[in-house]
Scaffold this motif. Structure first.
Motif, PDB file in Angstrom:
ATOM      1  N   SER A   1      -9.657  -5.322  -9.515  1.00  8.23           N
ATOM      2  CA  SER A   1     -10.224  -4.596  -8.396  1.00  8.23           C
ATOM      3  C   SER A   1      -9.176  -3.659  -7.817  1.00  8.23           C
ATOM      4  O   SER A   1      -7.970  -3.801  -8.109  1.00  8.23           O
ATOM      5  N   ALA A   2      -9.609  -2.704  -7.007  1.00 12.12           N
ATOM      6  CA  ALA A   2      -8.666  -1.793  -6.377  1.00 12.12           C
ATOM      7  C   ALA A   2      -7.763  -2.529  -5.406  1.00 12.12           C
ATOM      8  O   ALA A   2      -6.580  -2.212  -5.279  1.00 12.12           O
ATOM      9  N   THR A   3      -8.318  -3.530  -4.745  1.00 11.29           N
ATOM     10  CA  THR A   3      -7.506  -4.323  -3.814  1.00 11.29           C
ATOM     11  C   THR A   3      -6.370  -5.023  -4.560  1.00 11.29           C
ATOM     12  O   THR A   3      -5.223  -5.044  -4.096  1.00 11.29           O
ATOM     13  N   GLU A   4      -6.660  -5.569  -5.734  1.00 11.04           N
ATOM     14  CA  GLU A   4      -5.618  -6.220  -6.540  1.00 11.04           C
ATOM     15  C   GLU A   4      -4.595  -5.205  -7.040  1.00 11.04           C
ATOM     16  O   GLU A   4      -3.402  -5.494  -7.089  1.00 11.04           O
ATOM     17  N   ALA A   5      -5.051  -4.007  -7.386  1.00 14.31           N
ATOM     18  CA  ALA A   5      -4.140  -2.976  -7.879  1.00 14.31           C
ATOM     19  C   ALA A   5      -3.146  -2.555  -6.810  1.00 14.31           C
ATOM     20  O   ALA A   5      -1.979  -2.258  -7.106  1.00 14.31           O
ATOM     21  N   LEU A   6      -3.561  -2.550  -5.546  1.00 14.23           N
ATOM     22  CA  LEU A   6      -2.696  -2.108  -4.454  1.00 14.23           C
ATOM     23  C   LEU A   6      -2.039  -3.268  -3.730  1.00 14.23           C
ATOM     24  O   LEU A   6      -1.564  -3.110  -2.606  1.00 14.23           O
ATOM     25  N   ALA A   7      -1.984  -4.413  -4.376  1.00 14.64           N
ATOM     26  CA  ALA A   7      -1.384  -5.593  -3.731  1.00 14.64           C
ATOM     27  C   ALA A   7       0.127  -5.446  -3.692  1.00 14.64           C
ATOM     28  O   ALA A   7       0.730  -4.842  -4.552  1.00 14.64           O
TER      29      ALA A   7
END
Length: 325
Positions: A319-325
């Protein structure tokens, strides 16, 4: 048309060759070659360490990939492939090795339980330029020594660097070190298995990198990894070029030093915008959507190293949230 062999310097291929149970013999061969170990001290077995062993400070994780393992004698290794020379690179290498050393000690254990750690880093750039004196060879080894008499000691932490651009292309590779350098530099340009790499372990490394054996998913992952490297390289190049140009223009009016600093800042801003654009494009290509919170986090990031890390994470994130973690 696919090349015959994939580039071993990319994230996907480096992990495939040196970070999997299937190809652990290649990891041992790489360590034995770059550490120049004789028969009595060769690494004969390794255990791959889990990702949890990696340092938790994400802002320092600018490498393309690292593999951590421990041999039968307990010596631990941090093996890295670094494509871009980013700010703070040497400090990050020292941090990774020191972290691998200190993280061994769990509650109730004692200092004698600590095993030595050796950092092995393959660089696709000159870390110590050839024009710099004193000259540092293509393969260099670093450890502590007493500064007055030169006696070596405190060898618990050691560092090994292989600088690929220093490979002498005027003659065929002869030693194991030169053959590994040749493999990393030229594998994706080869149209056949050359005679100098026809022996083990180099033939096995080429076979593992043969693109005909890749699934469609593996080929897509390889292409994305290559695109990420080119985007990062382009962003850094743009920042440097814009910085120099702005520095020259401003220097005519306000002095060279002041203009150069402002130019570098503008170049950095251009580089940040290019990195953000590349990350958004990759997320769209992977079908990952992001909301106002992720967009604000992306737009508010002013650190090239963090954006570079997010770009690499976006290759495999769910997910995008995981990518920007």
């Amino acid at each position: 048309m696919r090349p015959l062999f994939a580039d071993p310097k990319t994230d996907f291929v480096f992990k495939k060759l040196f970070g999997t149970e299937e190809h652990k013999p290649l990891l041992m061969a790489l360590l034995n070659g770059l550490l120049e170990l004789d028969e009595a001290h060769r690494v004969v077995g390794v255990e791959l360490l889990s990702p949890e062993q990696r340092p938790p400070v994400q802002e320092l994780m600018n490498s393309i990939v690292d593999v951590k393992c421990v041999d039968a004698r307990g010596t631990r290794y941090v093996v890295e492939m670094q494509v871009l020379n980013v700010e703070g690179f040497e400090k990050r290498v020292v941090y990774n090795v020191a972290k691998a050393y200190t993280s061994q000690l769990q509650r109730g254990q004692r200092y004698p339980d600590l095993d030595d750690v050796i950092g092995v880093t393959v660089c696709d750039f000159e870390l110590w330029p050839r024009k710099q004196a004193p000259h540092v060879p293509m393969l260099s080894r670093w450890s502590m020594q007493e500064q007055h008499g030169g006696v070596r000691g405190l060898g618990q932490l050691q560092f090994v660097f292989l600088e690929l651009p220093k490979y002498d292309t005027r003659r065929p590779p002869r030693t194991a070190v030169e053959k590994w350098a040749y493999f990393f530099r030229e594998a994706d340009n080869l149209e056949m298995v050359p005679e100098v790499l026809a022996e083990q372990p180099f033939r096995d490394a080429l076979e593992a990198a043969r693109t005909a054996g890749f699934t469609e998913e593996e080929w897509d992952a390889y292409i994305r990894a290559g695109m990420a490297i080119q985007d990062e390289r382009g962003a850094l190049s743009l920042a440097r070029r814009e910085g120099k140009a702005e520095g020259r223009a401003e220097g005519l009016q306000e002095g060279l030093q002041e203009g150069l600093q402002e130019g570098i800042q503008k170049g950095k801003e251009e580089g940040l915008r290019a990195m953000r654009a590349s990350l958004r494009q990759l997320l769209r290509q992977r079908g990952l959507t992001w909301g106002p919170q992720e967009e604000a986090r992306l737009e508010g990031c002013t650190d090239l190293g963090t954006l570079q890390r997010w770009l690499v994470q976006a290759l495999t994130a769910a997910s995008a949230t995981e990518a920007l973690a």
